[in-house]
Design a protein around this motif. Structure first.
Motif, PDB file in Angstrom:
ATOM      1  N   SER A 365      39.763  40.883  49.624  1.00 33.78           N
ATOM      2  CA  SER A 365      40.646  40.014  50.733  1.00 33.78           C
ATOM      3  C   SER A 365      41.889  39.448  50.288  1.00 33.78           C
ATOM      4  O   SER A 365      43.010  39.539  51.044  1.00 33.78           O
ATOM      5  CB  SER A 365      39.916  38.516  51.132  1.00 33.78           C
ATOM      6  OG  SER A 365      39.600  37.910  49.560  1.00 33.78           O
ATOM      7  N   ARG A 366      42.254  39.545  48.925  1.00 36.31           N
ATOM      8  CA  ARG A 366      43.648  39.705  48.356  1.00 36.31           C
ATOM      9  C   ARG A 366      43.522  39.865  46.825  1.00 36.31           C
ATOM     10  O   ARG A 366      42.557  39.993  45.995  1.00 36.31           O
ATOM     11  CB  ARG A 366      43.875  38.076  48.382  1.00 36.31           C
ATOM     12  CG  ARG A 366      43.336  37.018  47.845  1.00 36.31           C
ATOM     13  CD  ARG A 366      43.849  35.626  48.045  1.00 36.31           C
ATOM     14  NE  ARG A 366      42.926  34.714  47.372  1.00 36.31           N
ATOM     15  CZ  ARG A 366      41.652  34.074  47.892  1.00 36.31           C
ATOM     16  NH1 ARG A 366      41.354  34.580  49.228  1.00 36.31           N
ATOM     17  NH2 ARG A 366      41.093  33.285  47.228  1.00 36.31           N
ATOM     18  N   ILE A 367      44.815  40.297  46.493  1.00 36.36           N
ATOM     19  CA  ILE A 367      44.927  40.532  45.129  1.00 36.36           C
ATOM     20  C   ILE A 367      46.291  40.013  44.636  1.00 36.36           C
ATOM     21  O   ILE A 367      47.415  39.992  45.190  1.00 36.36           O
ATOM     22  CB  ILE A 367      45.295  42.199  45.002  1.00 36.36           C
ATOM     23  CG1 ILE A 367      44.121  42.911  45.546  1.00 36.36           C
ATOM     24  CG2 ILE A 367      45.353  42.613  43.329  1.00 36.36           C
ATOM     25  CD1 ILE A 367      44.430  44.562  45.790  1.00 36.36           C
ATOM     26  N   GLU A 368      46.300  39.474  43.294  1.00 40.31           N
ATOM     27  CA  GLU A 368      47.217  38.733  42.676  1.00 40.31           C
ATOM     28  C   GLU A 368      47.575  39.133  41.101  1.00 40.31           C
ATOM     29  O   GLU A 368      46.518  39.727  40.536  1.00 40.31           O
ATOM     30  CB  GLU A 368      46.842  37.301  42.542  1.00 40.31           C
ATOM     31  CG  GLU A 368      46.582  36.547  43.994  1.00 40.31           C
ATOM     32  CD  GLU A 368      46.094  35.117  43.736  1.00 40.31           C
ATOM     33  OE1 GLU A 368      45.120  34.907  42.608  1.00 40.31           O
ATOM     34  OE2 GLU A 368      46.403  34.164  44.659  1.00 40.31           O
ATOM     35  N   GLY A 369      48.724  38.947  40.706  1.00 40.62           N
ATOM     36  CA  GLY A 369      49.237  39.474  39.209  1.00 40.62           C
ATOM     37  C   GLY A 369      49.469  40.904  39.089  1.00 40.62           C
ATOM     38  O   GLY A 369      49.874  41.047  38.038  1.00 40.62           O
ATOM     39  N   LEU A 370      49.602  41.635  40.312  1.00 46.67           N
ATOM     40  CA  LEU A 370      50.211  43.021  40.206  1.00 46.67           C
ATOM     41  C   LEU A 370      51.822  43.180  39.815  1.00 46.67           C
ATOM     42  O   LEU A 370      52.571  42.342  40.372  1.00 46.67           O
ATOM     43  CB  LEU A 370      49.930  43.922  41.237  1.00 46.67           C
ATOM     44  CG  LEU A 370      48.470  44.213  41.581  1.00 46.67           C
ATOM     45  CD1 LEU A 370      48.183  44.821  42.890  1.00 46.67           C
ATOM     46  CD2 LEU A 370      48.039  45.092  40.413  1.00 46.67           C
ATOM     47  N   ASN A 371      52.189  44.245  39.107  1.00 40.06           N
ATOM     48  CA  ASN A 371      53.577  44.377  38.763  1.00 40.06           C
ATOM     49  C   ASN A 371      53.854  45.468  39.650  1.00 40.06           C
ATOM     50  O   ASN A 371      53.238  46.460  40.022  1.00 40.06           O
ATOM     51  CB  ASN A 371      53.703  44.723  37.231  1.00 40.06           C
ATOM     52  CG  ASN A 371      53.601  43.653  36.307  1.00 40.06           C
ATOM     53  OD1 ASN A 371      53.837  42.682  36.693  1.00 40.06           O
ATOM     54  ND2 ASN A 371      53.062  43.947  35.332  1.00 40.06           N
ATOM     55  N   GLY A 372      55.163  45.463  40.400  1.00 41.14           N
ATOM     56  CA  GLY A 372      55.335  46.641  41.158  1.00 41.14           C
ATOM     57  C   GLY A 372      55.288  46.177  42.814  1.00 41.14           C
ATOM     58  O   GLY A 372      54.804  45.061  43.079  1.00 41.14           O
ATOM     59  N   SER A 373      55.074  47.214  43.528  1.00 41.34           N
ATOM     60  CA  SER A 373      55.073  47.186  44.982  1.00 41.34           C
ATOM     61  C   SER A 373      53.969  47.869  45.266  1.00 41.34           C
ATOM     62  O   SER A 373      53.732  48.957  45.151  1.00 41.34           O
ATOM     63  CB  SER A 373      56.344  47.625  45.989  1.00 41.34           C
ATOM     64  OG  SER A 373      57.490  46.735  45.561  1.00 41.34           O
ATOM     65  N   TRP A 374      52.821  47.035  45.816  1.00 37.37           N
ATOM     66  CA  TRP A 374      51.499  47.595  46.214  1.00 37.37           C
ATOM     67  C   TRP A 374      51.278  47.331  47.601  1.00 37.37           C
ATOM     68  O   TRP A 374      51.569  45.992  48.032  1.00 37.37           O
ATOM     69  CB  TRP A 374      50.501  46.987  45.360  1.00 37.37           C
ATOM     70  CG  TRP A 374      50.654  47.432  43.881  1.00 37.37           C
ATOM     71  CD1 TRP A 374      51.375  46.627  42.976  1.00 37.37           C
ATOM     72  CD2 TRP A 374      50.093  48.531  43.284  1.00 37.37           C
ATOM     73  NE1 TRP A 374      51.401  47.642  41.920  1.00 37.37           N
ATOM     74  CE2 TRP A 374      50.496  48.702  41.993  1.00 37.37           C
ATOM     75  CE3 TRP A 374      49.192  49.445  43.858  1.00 37.37           C
ATOM     76  CZ2 TRP A 374      50.169  49.649  41.082  1.00 37.37           C
ATOM     77  CZ3 TRP A 374      48.686  50.570  42.653  1.00 37.37           C
ATOM     78  CH2 TRP A 374      49.028  50.463  41.364  1.00 37.37           C
ATOM     79  N   PHE A 375      50.477  48.182  48.647  1.00 37.47           N
ATOM     80  CA  PHE A 375      50.482  47.833  49.890  1.00 37.47           C
ATOM     81  C   PHE A 375      48.988  48.502  50.018  1.00 37.47           C
ATOM     82  O   PHE A 375      48.595  49.424  49.557  1.00 37.47           O
ATOM     83  CB  PHE A 375      51.351  48.560  50.641  1.00 37.47           C
ATOM     84  CG  PHE A 375      52.738  48.260  50.427  1.00 37.47           C
ATOM     85  CD1 PHE A 375      53.375  46.937  50.906  1.00 37.47           C
ATOM     86  CD2 PHE A 375      53.552  48.720  49.377  1.00 37.47           C
ATOM     87  CE1 PHE A 375      54.555  46.617  50.581  1.00 37.47           C
ATOM     88  CE2 PHE A 375      54.892  48.482  48.953  1.00 37.47           C
ATOM     89  CZ  PHE A 375      55.420  47.407  49.643  1.00 37.47           C
ATOM     90  N   TRP A 376      48.343  47.914  51.094  1.00 41.52           N
ATOM     91  CA  TRP A 376      47.067  48.194  51.589  1.00 41.52           C
ATOM     92  C   TRP A 376      47.161  49.128  52.841  1.00 41.52           C
ATOM     93  O   TRP A 376      48.066  49.139  53.439  1.00 41.52           O
ATOM     94  CB  TRP A 376      45.965  47.124  51.950  1.00 41.52           C
ATOM     95  CG  TRP A 376      46.758  46.002  52.766  1.00 41.52           C
ATOM     96  CD1 TRP A 376      47.362  44.930  52.641  1.00 41.52           C
ATOM     97  CD2 TRP A 376      46.452  45.977  54.159  1.00 41.52           C
ATOM     98  NE1 TRP A 376      47.449  44.305  53.531  1.00 41.52           N
ATOM     99  CE2 TRP A 376      47.366  44.945  54.659  1.00 41.52           C
ATOM    100  CE3 TRP A 376      46.012  46.896  55.234  1.00 41.52           C
ATOM    101  CZ2 TRP A 376      47.341  44.422  55.934  1.00 41.52           C
ATOM    102  CZ3 TRP A 376      46.089  46.688  56.587  1.00 41.52           C
ATOM    103  CH2 TRP A 376      46.836  45.436  56.823  1.00 41.52           C
ATOM    104  N   ASP A 377      46.389  50.260  53.005  1.00 43.71           N
ATOM    105  CA  ASP A 377      46.415  51.132  54.144  1.00 43.71           C
ATOM    106  C   ASP A 377      45.476  50.456  55.115  1.00 43.71           C
ATOM    107  O   ASP A 377      44.298  49.946  55.098  1.00 43.71           O
ATOM    108  CB  ASP A 377      45.810  52.242  53.761  1.00 43.71           C
ATOM    109  CG  ASP A 377      46.790  53.238  52.929  1.00 43.71           C
ATOM    110  OD1 ASP A 377      47.975  52.889  53.091  1.00 43.71           O
ATOM    111  OD2 ASP A 377      46.312  54.300  52.336  1.00 43.71           O
TER     112      ASP A 377
END
Length: 775
Positions: A365-377
């Motif tokens: 349902s959600r993701i936190e703490g990533l570095n960079g740009s991330w997107f879901w398909d």
């Protein structure tokens, strides 16, 4: 750098700068089909305007001409620092060592985002930095050509760079409106330059001495230049159209490999799911570890493969949507509110796996703490990056645990949504064993759910063996129809074969299917942090499994591979009857050596340190780009060579041969900075040039005077130079050119070849500026 012989006023400089700015920002519009949104264009306009108008301001302050280009580069650096330097800078515009380190990271990220994105690309910070730096350098080059060297005709060279780039990315190339507007802006720049030069020369003549000078009229009737202007416009538009149409896109050029590979903005993942060599790795390599509550042991999906073309499964081709940020992910496709769901946070720390696809449970349902740009398909909810990878990532994924009942699965509607019809696609001709097996195994099934459970139980039965070696030894490794048919005969394989077979059998009986590629749950350790257990996942946990679609529940994972992973409770035979009988299973087989296909750019899935495109792929992409840049840089030299050839042809054919020979002498002198200005007569030019050291010999002097006398006779006398004099004229021309070239330094000769000043004369004549007699 030699300044223009006629000084320009501040207003005239400003007019040229405005025209140059319009040319650059218009040319940048050609990149529109490649990049989403319009914010990137405004950034490019800001950077280009800052560099160009800073140069105008510096010249207005009477800054030495040699310092202006250097200071423009300083301004470009300050602008980049202002926009991208952030807290690493001093007073927002003064870079520090940290700023340059940040720039280096952005350039690395730009390289990755070009490799990983599809078009239209999302303008993430690394891509914006590359665009800003590129347009800033183009603005610098344009300013030097227009303001310092005073050869605005050559401004077409840097302006062509953004125009030709789309031809390497997409089949259609640059859009027609962008080509038209760029050509119009280029014509406007040339027109402004003509007017500026004319007014500057008139002003200089009014303030000079009383020497007689032949000058153009103050105003030229529009009709006298309209034809030339339209002609040049037509040539420019035709050239741009040919460039855009004929430039091969990398996605279709056989020079660069197969048609399924090689886009500058590529998906960054191979469609192959041949995990056999990964699983045969003798020593497991750590991929990642995670912390979760005692009962939380999900599979971790990297990407979903839903297209099957008979030989290989592949991910559907869809561009990254910049609105699909991972801080809020949608509810899974087809999941109704009647199905019970709960959320569980899982902390994941990446060890060695390096890929652009993020290992996350499905659904999340959600993701936190990533570095960079991330997107879901869309649909698959796979998470991928456009400017970084998983290396060193530490993040928290909130898993949405879906707990359907057997009744909900059994009562699911048999109608397939329109958007999922592709997940039922099968070719008309398949090996008969596939349809026969599907019919036999699911005979008597009361529902599609019961048919799916029957297929899973059949593949997990004692009839099948788990083996990573048998498919290789017998030559049926992979996931195509022929491989599936062979697998159903030999009944020995590993997860790829089991998952592919169940997915195809499900489609055969009308259940939409796809394959998920990722990792199983991993192995628990004794370590606990804040009451949650640490789980290790390594290369031996690489796995693929099928997912089947049931309306109201969504995509449901199954586990047909014996000895691998765990069978979901809802898919165990008898689960709906209260018996809870477990699916038959064989003993697990320890995987061996690993590795991925050479064409797969994501070798890092197995925990290797590599990742991204191979060096060979970068070489394939770089060669055509370098060739185009080289051709653009050599364009002035080729035009000048064509002009010289045309004049020699006129001499040979007797078409005013002396005039053609003398024009070439003047052009050579102009290119070398050895005179030949418009106000000089042939006799005055010869008198000034003959004083040069290289004309001290009798042969060079005689050749120069012969050409001078011939052109004067042809222009002013009754005698006409015949074609019979062509050999003598050509010999004299070669002698004079050799003497002029010998008198110039190597750097001057190089500039004369790459940036010939005489070409500007042609542009000025096309726009109505008439050179005086002797030019």
């Amino acid at each position: 750098m030699r300044p223009d012989p006629v000084p320009l006023s501040r207003a005239q400089r400003l007019a040229l700068t405005a025209a140059s700015f319009l040319l650059l920002v218009t040319a940048a519009m050609a990149l529109g089909p490649l990049i989403a949104g319009s914010g990137w264009w405004w950034l490019c306009a800001f950077i280009a305007g800052g560099v160009l108008f800073a140069g105008t301001g510096l010249r207005a302050l009477r800054t030495p001409a040699s310092l202006v280009p250097v200071l423009e580069l300083v301004v470009l650096l300050a602008l980049l620092t202002l926009v991208f330097g952030g807290a690493t800078s001093i007073a927002l515009v003064i870079p520090t060592q940290g700023t340059f380190e940040a720039f280096g990271d952005l350039m690395s990220g730009a390289q990755r985002t070009i490799e990983q994105q599809s078009v239209p690309a999302i303008p993430v910070p690394p891509l914006l930095f590359a665009l800003a730096l590129g347009i800033g350098l183009l603005a610098f080059v344009v300013d030097v050509l227009v303001q310092t060297l005073r050869v605005p005709a050559l401004a077409a060279v840097p302006a062509l760079v953004p125009v030709v780039v789309p031809g390497f990315i997409i089949e259609a190339g640059a859009e027609a409106p962008a080509l038209v507007l760029t050509a119009a802006a280029y014509l406007l720049l040339l027109r402004v330059d003509v007017r500026v030069r004319r007014r500057a020369r008139l002003a200089a003549g009014a303030e000079g001495d009383d020497a007689a000078t032949v000058v153009p009229p103050n105003r030229v009737p529009i009709v006298s230049t309209l034809g030339a202007s339209l002609g040049l416009a037509a040539v420019g538009l035709l050239t741009a159209s040919i460039l855009a149409a004929s430039t091969p896109s990398i996605s279709s050029s056989l020079l660069l490999g197969s048609q399924s590979q090689g886009t500058l903005f590529g998906r960054g993942v191979s469609p192959f799911i041949d995990l056999g060599r990964d699983l045969r790795r003798p020593e497991a390599r750590p991929a990642f570890h995670y912390f979760a509550r005692e009962a939380d042991r999900p599979y971790f999906s990297l990407l979903t493969l839903d297209e099957f073309e008979g030989e290989v499964w592949g991910a559907s081709k869809q561009a990254v949507d910049g609105d699909n940020t991972v801080d809020a992910m949608p509810r899974p496709q087809g999941l109704s509110d009647e199905v019970e769901t709960t959320e569980h946070p899982i902390e994941i720390i990446v060890d060695e796996v390096r890929t652009t696809w993020l290992p996350v449970p499905y659904p999340t349902s959600r993701i936190e703490g990533l570095n960079g740009s991330w997107f879901w398909d869309e649909g698959s909810l796979s998470v991928r990056s456009v400017d970084t990878n998983t290396s060193g990532q530490r993040y928290t994924a909130t898993r949405l645990e879906v707990d359907p009942t057997v009744a909900q699965l059994r009562e699911a509607s048999t109608e397939v949504p329109t958007e999922l019809e592709g997940n039922l696609a099968l070719p008309d001709e398949m090996p008969p064993i596939i349809a026969d097996t599907a019919s036999t195994v699911t005979a008597g099934a009361a529902s599609r759910y019961d048919a799916a459970v029957a297929i899973q139980s059949f593949l997990r039965s004692s009839q099948f063996d788990y083996s990573t070696e048998a498919p290789v030894a017998e030559g049926y490794d992979g996931g195509g129809f022929d491989v599936i048919a062979k697998f159903l005969e030999t009944k020995s394989g590993y997860c790829v074969h089991f998952a592919s077979t169940m997915a195809v059998l499900a489609r055969e009986i009308g259940i939409p299917s796809r394959i998920s590629l990722g990792y199983t749950q991993g192995s628990p350790t004794q370590e606990r942090v804040d009451g949650v257990q640490r789980i290790e996942v390594d290369s031996h946990d690489l796995h693929s499994w099928p997912e089947l679609y049931f309306e109201g529940v969504g995509w449901v994972p199954f586990e047909p591979t014996p000895g691998r992973g765990s069978v979901p409770d809802y898919s165990r035979p008898g689960a709906g009857d209260g018996t809870g009988a477990a699916a038959p299973s064989t003993a697990p087989v320890t995987p061996g050596a690993s590795g991925r296909p050479e064409l797969d750019p994501d070798r890092g899935l197995a925990g290797q340190a590599g990742g991204g495109a191979t060096a060979n792929a970068w070489w394939q992409r770089g060669v055509p780009v370098a060739l185009v840049v080289l051709l653009v840089l050599l364009l002035p030299a080729m035009l000048r060579l064509g002009q010289r050839w045309t004049r020699r042809r006129r001499i040979t054919k007797g078409e005013r041969p002396a005039d053609a020979a003398w024009d070439e002498v003047i052009a050579t002198a102009r290119d070398l900075g050895a005179g030949g200005e418009a106000v000089e007569t042939a006799r005055a030019f010869a008198a000034s040039v003959v004083e040069r050291e290289t004309f001290g010999g009798a042969e060079a002097r005689a050749a120069l005077f012969e050409l001078r006398d011939a052109v004067e006779r042809e222009r002013y006398g009754p005698d006409i130079v015949s074609a019979a004099a062509a050999p003598a004229l050509l010999g004299d021309l070669a002698t004079v050119r050799t003497a002029l070239l010998a008198d110039a330094a190597p750097a001057v000769r190089a500039r004369a070849v790459l940036a010939p000043r005489s070409l500007i004369d042609t542009a000025r004549r096309a726009f109505g500026e008439r050179p005086s007699v002797g030019a």
